[in-house]
Design an enzyme around this catalytic site. Structure first.
Site, PDB file in Angstrom:
ATOM      1  N   ASP A   1       3.054  25.326   0.789  1.00 15.17           N
ATOM      2  CA  ASP A   1       3.038  25.224   2.252  1.00 15.17           C
ATOM      3  C   ASP A   1       4.240  24.425   2.776  1.00 15.17           C
ATOM      4  O   ASP A   1       4.340  23.226   2.531  1.00 15.17           O
ATOM      5  CB  ASP A   1       1.748  24.547   2.719  1.00 15.17           C
ATOM      6  CG  ASP A   1       0.500  25.331   2.322  1.00 15.17           C
ATOM      7  OD1 ASP A   1       0.253  25.465   1.102  1.00 15.17           O
ATOM      8  OD2 ASP A   1      -0.226  25.784   3.216  1.00 15.17           O
TER       9      ASP A   1
ATOM     10  N   HIS B   1      -4.703  31.263  -1.541  1.00  8.81           N
ATOM     11  CA  HIS B   1      -4.697  30.282  -0.456  1.00  8.81           C
ATOM     12  C   HIS B   1      -6.147  29.885  -0.178  1.00  8.81           C
ATOM     13  O   HIS B   1      -6.882  30.609   0.492  1.00  8.81           O
ATOM     14  CB  HIS B   1      -4.039  30.931   0.765  1.00  8.81           C
ATOM     15  CG  HIS B   1      -3.635  29.952   1.806  1.00  8.81           C
ATOM     16  ND1 HIS B   1      -2.464  29.245   1.749  1.00  8.81           N
ATOM     17  CD2 HIS B   1      -4.254  29.540   2.926  1.00  8.81           C
ATOM     18  CE1 HIS B   1      -2.375  28.456   2.787  1.00  8.81           C
ATOM     19  NE2 HIS B   1      -3.452  28.608   3.530  1.00  8.81           N
TER      20      HIS B   1
ATOM     21  N   GLU C   1       2.977  29.592   6.341  1.00  9.30           N
ATOM     22  CA  GLU C   1       1.943  29.507   7.388  1.00  9.30           C
ATOM     23  C   GLU C   1       1.954  28.231   8.232  1.00  9.30           C
ATOM     24  O   GLU C   1       1.383  28.208   9.310  1.00  9.30           O
ATOM     25  CB  GLU C   1       0.540  29.742   6.805  1.00  9.30           C
ATOM     26  CG  GLU C   1       0.038  28.577   6.007  1.00  9.30           C
ATOM     27  CD  GLU C   1      -1.476  28.422   6.105  1.00  9.30           C
ATOM     28  OE1 GLU C   1      -2.165  29.337   6.563  1.00  9.30           O
ATOM     29  OE2 GLU C   1      -1.954  27.350   5.704  1.00  9.30           O
ATOM     30  N   ASN C   2       2.615  27.173   7.750  1.00  4.73           N
ATOM     31  CA  ASN C   2       2.723  25.935   8.542  1.00  4.73           C
ATOM     32  C   ASN C   2       4.176  25.608   8.905  1.00  4.73           C
ATOM     33  O   ASN C   2       4.477  24.481   9.301  1.00  4.73           O
ATOM     34  CB  ASN C   2       2.146  24.742   7.768  1.00  4.73           C
ATOM     35  CG  ASN C   2       0.743  24.992   7.271  1.00  4.73           C
ATOM     36  OD1 ASN C   2       0.505  25.054   6.071  1.00  4.73           O
ATOM     37  ND2 ASN C   2      -0.196  25.155   8.180  1.00  4.73           N
TER      38      ASN C   2
ATOM     39  N   ASN D   1      -4.516  31.156   6.254  1.00  5.00           N
ATOM     40  CA  ASN D   1      -5.406  31.135   7.423  1.00  5.00           C
ATOM     41  C   ASN D   1      -4.659  30.819   8.715  1.00  5.00           C
ATOM     42  O   ASN D   1      -5.189  31.047   9.803  1.00  5.00           O
ATOM     43  CB  ASN D   1      -6.543  30.121   7.204  1.00  5.00           C
ATOM     44  CG  ASN D   1      -6.042  28.739   6.870  1.00  5.00           C
ATOM     45  OD1 ASN D   1      -5.238  28.578   5.946  1.00  5.00           O
ATOM     46  ND2 ASN D   1      -6.493  27.739   7.603  1.00  5.00           N
ATOM     47  N   HIS D   2      -3.427  30.293   8.641  1.00  7.32           N
ATOM     48  CA  HIS D   2      -2.628  30.025   9.851  1.00  7.32           C
ATOM     49  C   HIS D   2      -1.557  31.092  10.086  1.00  7.32           C
ATOM     50  O   HIS D   2      -0.670  30.882  10.920  1.00  7.32           O
ATOM     51  CB  HIS D   2      -1.976  28.638   9.768  1.00  7.32           C
ATOM     52  CG  HIS D   2      -2.960  27.513   9.862  1.00  7.32           C
ATOM     53  ND1 HIS D   2      -3.647  27.225  11.027  1.00  7.32           N
ATOM     54  CD2 HIS D   2      -3.391  26.615   8.945  1.00  7.32           C
ATOM     55  CE1 HIS D   2      -4.450  26.182  10.823  1.00  7.32           C
ATOM     56  NE2 HIS D   2      -4.323  25.809   9.560  1.00  7.32           N
TER      57      HIS D   2
ATOM     58  N   HIS E   1      -2.573  25.848   0.272  1.00  9.32           N
ATOM     59  CA  HIS E   1      -3.430  25.518   1.422  1.00  9.32           C
ATOM     60  C   HIS E   1      -3.803  24.046   1.564  1.00  9.32           C
ATOM     61  O   HIS E   1      -3.744  23.519   2.662  1.00  9.32           O
ATOM     62  CB  HIS E   1      -4.735  26.348   1.459  1.00  9.32           C
ATOM     63  CG  HIS E   1      -5.677  25.904   2.549  1.00  9.32           C
ATOM     64  ND1 HIS E   1      -5.429  26.133   3.889  1.00  9.32           N
ATOM     65  CD2 HIS E   1      -6.843  25.215   2.506  1.00  9.32           C
ATOM     66  CE1 HIS E   1      -6.421  25.623   4.614  1.00  9.32           C
ATOM     67  NE2 HIS E   1      -7.281  25.051   3.808  1.00  9.32           N
TER      68      HIS E   1
ATOM     69  N   HIS F   1      -2.334  21.364   0.705  1.00  4.98           N
ATOM     70  CA  HIS F   1      -1.133  20.540   0.915  1.00  4.98           C
ATOM     71  C   HIS F   1      -1.041  19.374  -0.074  1.00  4.98           C
ATOM     72  O   HIS F   1      -0.031  18.693  -0.125  1.00  4.98           O
ATOM     73  CB  HIS F   1      -1.049  19.974   2.355  1.00  4.98           C
ATOM     74  CG  HIS F   1      -0.892  21.026   3.396  1.00  4.98           C
ATOM     75  ND1 HIS F   1      -0.544  20.738   4.705  1.00  4.98           N
ATOM     76  CD2 HIS F   1      -1.036  22.367   3.337  1.00  4.98           C
ATOM     77  CE1 HIS F   1      -0.490  21.853   5.402  1.00  4.98           C
ATOM     78  NE2 HIS F   1      -0.792  22.853   4.586  1.00  4.98           N
TER      79      HIS F   1
END
Ligand SMILES: [Fe+2]
Length: 269
Positions: free
Chosen positions: A8, A150, A39-40, A67-68, A175, A177
């Protein structure tokens, strides 16, 4: 072939660590193909086109999500233009794809993004779905299969390893982190439960700690924020695959700001 993966990427501090170190790391570790999780990447939530172009420009070949993936709505227009995927177990109607295929050094390589179940949005069962996807790829003769799992729960990622260790080349957990210290190469499959974030290392999962602490103290919400300045970290996995798609060795590389890299190694068991 040697494939590298950054987990991430959290906001600008994460992107800057990639800008600062990636070119040199790719040379030092003979990386043939570079994957990262987007995703982040744009201020902690989703991905903008500007940041997508920026990250690809630093030497990343393709990016996975989670999910993001859909936090920045402009991503809906990016899937057809850039090498981006989102979890494969979202409903069929969801924009984007969860499987990316490319040819590398004469081999077909498949990269799959999969979303776990625990605390995640409603998606199809990741275990039954990946079983079908891997079976189809094997029938097509694809031997080099890499999965970005993830997921929040370590147990889901562990279970996936033991379910697929003889069938896929690598399962990279993302996911949470927070990196786990369990890099291994099990029966030809490279595995780590979570690769950990690239971004701020002195906050709460890459975010300023003020709102998370307030949330836990009071139960009230608030918007998580990526700090402008922080102590940063870059975390990268490099794994080597043979012609049959089996992983023969792996290295986890960790860099704090501009300090010398820390390398952890794993060999085939
Ligand atoms: Fe996530």
């Amino acid at each position: 072939m040697r494939i590298a993966f950054i987990g991430d990427v959290v906001g600008k501090p994460g992107r800057l660590m990639i800008k600062r170190h990636l070119k040199r790391l790719k040379q030092e570790h003979f990386v043939d193909y570079m994957i990262a999780n987007y995703e982040n990447a744009s201020h902690g939530f989703g991905l903008t086109e500007k940041n997508c172009i920026e990250l690809l420009g630093y030497g990343i070949d393709m990016m996975t999500g989670g999910n993001h993936s859909f936090d920045k709505k402009e991503i809906l227009d990016l899937f057809d233009t850039y090498p981006l995927i989102r979890p494969i177990n979202y409903p069929k109607e969801t924009p984007g794809k969860g499987l990316f295929q490319t040819t590398l050094l004469g081999h077909e390589v498949a990269i799959i993004n999969l979303l776990g179940h625990y605390t995640m949005p409603m998606v199809d069962n990741p275990f039954t779905m990946i079983t079908e996807v891997v079976k189809e790829l094997k029938e097509q003769g694809v031997k080099h299969i890499i999965i970005d799992m993830h997921a929040e729960a370590s147990s889901e990622k562990n279970a996936l390893l033991h379910m697929l260790k003889n069938d896929v080349s690598a399962i990279v957990g993302t996911h949470t982190h927070v990196a786990t210290d369990d890099l291994q190469v099990l029966e030809g499959c490279c595995y780590v439960t979570d690769l950990g974030l690239t971004g701020c290392r002195d906050g709460v999962i890459g975010m300023d700690s003020t709102i998370p602490i307030k949330r836990f103290m009071t139960g009230l919400g608030g918007h998580f924020d990526v700090p402008e300045g922080c102590k940063a970290i870059l975390q990268m996995l490099v794994f080597e695959l043979d012609d049959e798609g089996r992983c023969v060795g792996a290295e986890k590389i960790k860099i704090h700001d501009d300090k010398p890299k820390i390398v952890t190694k794993a060999w085939m068991e």
